[in-house]
Design a protein around this motif. Structure first.
Motif, short mmCIF file in Angstrom:
data_model
loop_
_atom_site.label_atom_id
_atom_site.label_comp_id
_atom_site.label_asym_id
_atom_site.label_seq_id
_atom_site.Cartn_x
_atom_site.Cartn_y
_atom_site.Cartn_z
N SER A 118 0.80 -1.21 0.00
CA SER A 118 0.00 0.00 0.00
C SER A 118 0.84 1.27 0.00
O SER A 118 0.44 2.28 -0.56
CB SER A 118 -0.94 0.01 1.21
OG SER A 118 -1.85 1.08 1.13
N ASP A 144 -1.38 3.51 6.81
CA ASP A 144 -1.71 2.17 6.32
C ASP A 144 -1.66 1.20 7.50
O ASP A 144 -0.69 1.19 8.26
CB ASP A 144 -0.73 1.72 5.24
CG ASP A 144 -0.72 2.66 4.05
OD1 ASP A 144 -1.80 3.18 3.71
OD2 ASP A 144 0.36 2.89 3.46
N ASP A 159 -5.71 4.78 4.87
CA ASP A 159 -6.41 6.03 5.16
C ASP A 159 -5.58 7.21 4.70
O ASP A 159 -4.37 7.25 4.92
CB ASP A 159 -6.68 6.15 6.67
CG ASP A 159 -7.61 5.07 7.18
OD1 ASP A 159 -8.29 4.43 6.36
OD2 ASP A 159 -7.65 4.85 8.41
N ARG A 169 -11.04 6.51 3.35
CA ARG A 169 -10.58 5.19 3.78
C ARG A 169 -10.82 4.14 2.71
O ARG A 169 -11.89 4.10 2.08
CB ARG A 169 -11.31 4.77 5.06
CG ARG A 169 -11.25 3.29 5.37
CD ARG A 169 -11.62 2.96 6.80
NE ARG A 169 -10.50 3.26 7.71
CZ ARG A 169 -10.48 2.92 8.99
NH1 ARG A 169 -11.52 2.30 9.53
NH2 ARG A 169 -9.45 3.20 9.76
N ARG A 170 -9.81 3.31 2.51
CA ARG A 170 -9.96 2.11 1.69
C ARG A 170 -9.92 0.90 2.63
O ARG A 170 -8.93 0.68 3.32
CB ARG A 170 -8.85 1.99 0.65
CG ARG A 170 -8.96 3.01 -0.47
CD ARG A 170 -7.88 2.81 -1.52
NE ARG A 170 -8.05 3.71 -2.65
CZ ARG A 170 -7.29 3.71 -3.74
NH1 ARG A 170 -6.28 2.83 -3.82
NH2 ARG A 170 -7.51 4.55 -4.72
N LYS A 171 -10.99 0.14 2.63
CA LYS A 171 -11.08 -1.07 3.45
C LYS A 171 -10.87 -2.27 2.55
O LYS A 171 -11.63 -2.48 1.60
CB LYS A 171 -12.45 -1.15 4.13
CG LYS A 171 -12.61 -2.36 5.04
CD LYS A 171 -13.99 -2.37 5.68
CE LYS A 171 -14.17 -3.59 6.58
NZ LYS A 171 -15.52 -3.62 7.19
N TYR A 172 -9.84 -3.07 2.83
CA TYR A 172 -9.44 -4.18 1.96
C TYR A 172 -9.96 -5.51 2.48
O TYR A 172 -10.07 -5.72 3.70
CB TYR A 172 -7.91 -4.25 1.87
CG TYR A 172 -7.29 -3.15 1.03
CD1 TYR A 172 -6.92 -3.38 -0.29
CD2 TYR A 172 -7.08 -1.87 1.56
CE1 TYR A 172 -6.34 -2.39 -1.05
CE2 TYR A 172 -6.50 -0.87 0.80
CZ TYR A 172 -6.14 -1.13 -0.50
OH TYR A 172 -5.59 -0.14 -1.26
N ASN A 177 -9.11 -6.69 -2.75
CA ASN A 177 -10.12 -5.75 -3.23
C ASN A 177 -10.46 -4.77 -2.11
O ASN A 177 -10.37 -5.10 -0.93
CB ASN A 177 -11.38 -6.49 -3.66
CG ASN A 177 -11.11 -7.52 -4.74
OD1 ASN A 177 -10.39 -7.25 -5.70
ND2 ASN A 177 -11.67 -8.71 -4.59
N TYR A 178 -10.86 -3.56 -2.50
CA TYR A 178 -11.17 -2.58 -1.47
C TYR A 178 -12.48 -1.85 -1.75
O TYR A 178 -12.94 -1.77 -2.89
CB TYR A 178 -10.03 -1.57 -1.30
CG TYR A 178 -9.81 -0.66 -2.49
CD1 TYR A 178 -10.57 0.51 -2.65
CD2 TYR A 178 -8.83 -0.94 -3.44
CE1 TYR A 178 -10.36 1.35 -3.73
CE2 TYR A 178 -8.63 -0.11 -4.53
CZ TYR A 178 -9.40 1.04 -4.66
OH TYR A 178 -9.19 1.87 -5.74
N GLN A 180 -13.98 1.95 -0.91
CA GLN A 180 -13.55 3.27 -0.47
C GLN A 180 -14.75 4.10 -0.01
O GLN A 180 -15.79 4.11 -0.66
CB GLN A 180 -12.82 4.00 -1.59
CG GLN A 180 -12.30 5.38 -1.21
CD GLN A 180 -11.40 5.98 -2.26
OE1 GLN A 180 -10.35 5.41 -2.58
NE2 GLN A 180 -11.78 7.12 -2.81
N TYR A 181 -14.58 4.79 1.12
CA TYR A 181 -15.65 5.63 1.64
C TYR A 181 -15.06 6.71 2.53
O TYR A 181 -13.85 6.71 2.84
CB TYR A 181 -16.66 4.79 2.43
CG TYR A 181 -16.07 3.97 3.56
CD1 TYR A 181 -15.92 4.48 4.84
CD2 TYR A 181 -15.65 2.65 3.33
CE1 TYR A 181 -15.39 3.74 5.87
CE2 TYR A 181 -15.11 1.89 4.35
CZ TYR A 181 -14.98 2.43 5.61
OH TYR A 181 -14.45 1.68 6.64
#
Length: 264
Positions: A118, A144, A159, A169-172, A177-178, A180-181
């Motif tokens: 990341s 990260d 983040d 934020r990207r949640k993996y 795969n992520y 994002q929100y």
């Protein structure tokens, strides 16, 4: 033989039998010990169940450490009891103090790179089972959050814009795969919860993209996760969202249709 003699004889036999078992258990439970034998050239050994192994180090790893990284130390990054080799650069007054990490491969006794996909490993800290890398990129701070399994550093959260008021934020997942929100800003990554909005209109039209209407609707009281805000258009602002009901719905709604925009 008296009762007391029989009693003490029995205890001696018991402890003679238990002691070897304890030694075996301790040998099994004791984690292998990593030791830096030499810094230039780099030489590392591993003591495993009383046997010392010299760790094979590639020329590539030796070249990238020697003469570049001034601080070389051992630290258990993933909590498995086996220390990793960590090489840290001098930051010369900068904000980012970055490191490289190497893990001892117990199958062939070699030193392998621990790869962080990341971003760089900087200003790192260990929190429970997580390894956190925090660094400034341009004008913003990124963080990260990793979990380390063996020789793999699996990113959990990535983040950006820490301290900006809202965090992207990207949640993996485990496959890389992520989703994002937008998340609430906090120094503690565990407190960066998704920003939720409630539909305030009786019926909110869902758009597949700004101004492109789809045949979906949200109703008053529906809770959505805010993914992105687009206020580049002068006439109206848009919010990209995800609605996690019986069916997951992604799309755009007009900013006026949700309560989130009242705080903007």
């Amino acid at each position: 033989m008296s009762f007391h003699q029989k009693y003490f004889f029995g205890l001696m036999v018991f402890f003679m039998g238990v002691d070897p078992l304890c030694n075996i258990a301790l040998a099994i439970e004791t984690a292998p010990v990593v030791k830096v034998e030499s810094r230039s050239p780099l030489s590392v050994s591993l003591l495993e169940r009383g046997v010392k192994h010299n760790i094979s180090i590639s020329k590539k790893i030796n070249d990238e450490i020697e003469g570049v990284y001034t601080d070389l130390h051992l630290q258990d990054l993933n909590g498995d009891g086996v220390h990793e080799v960590v090489a840290t650069l001098e930051n010369h007054g900068g904000v980012n103090q970055c490191s490289k990490a190497y893990v001892v491969n117990l199958s062939d006794y070699s030193l392998d790179n621990l790869v962080f996909d990341s971003g760089p490993l900087c200003n790192y800290k260990i929190y429970h089972k997580y390894l956190i890398s925090s660094y400034r990129e341009g004008a913003i701070w990124r963080e990260d959050v990793y979990k380390i399994e063996g020789r793999t550093a699996q990113v959990v959260f990535a983040d950006s814009c820490i301290g900006c008021g809202e965090v992207v934020r990207r949640k993996y997942d485990l496959r890389g795969n992520y989703f994002q929100y937008l998340a609430r800003d906090s120094r503690d990554f565990e407190k960066r919860s998704p920003i939720l909005a409630i539909v305030s209109s009786m019926r909110a039209e869902v758009f597949s993209s700004p101004v492109v209407l789809s045949r979906k609707y949200l109703t008053r009281g529906d809770k959505v996760i805010v993914i992105q805000v687009d206020d580049s258009r002068s006439d109206i602002s848009w919010v990209k969202f995800r609605y996690e009901g019986e069916i997951i719905t992604d799309g755009w709604v007009k900013c006026d249709d949700i309560d989130y925009c009242n705080s903007l």
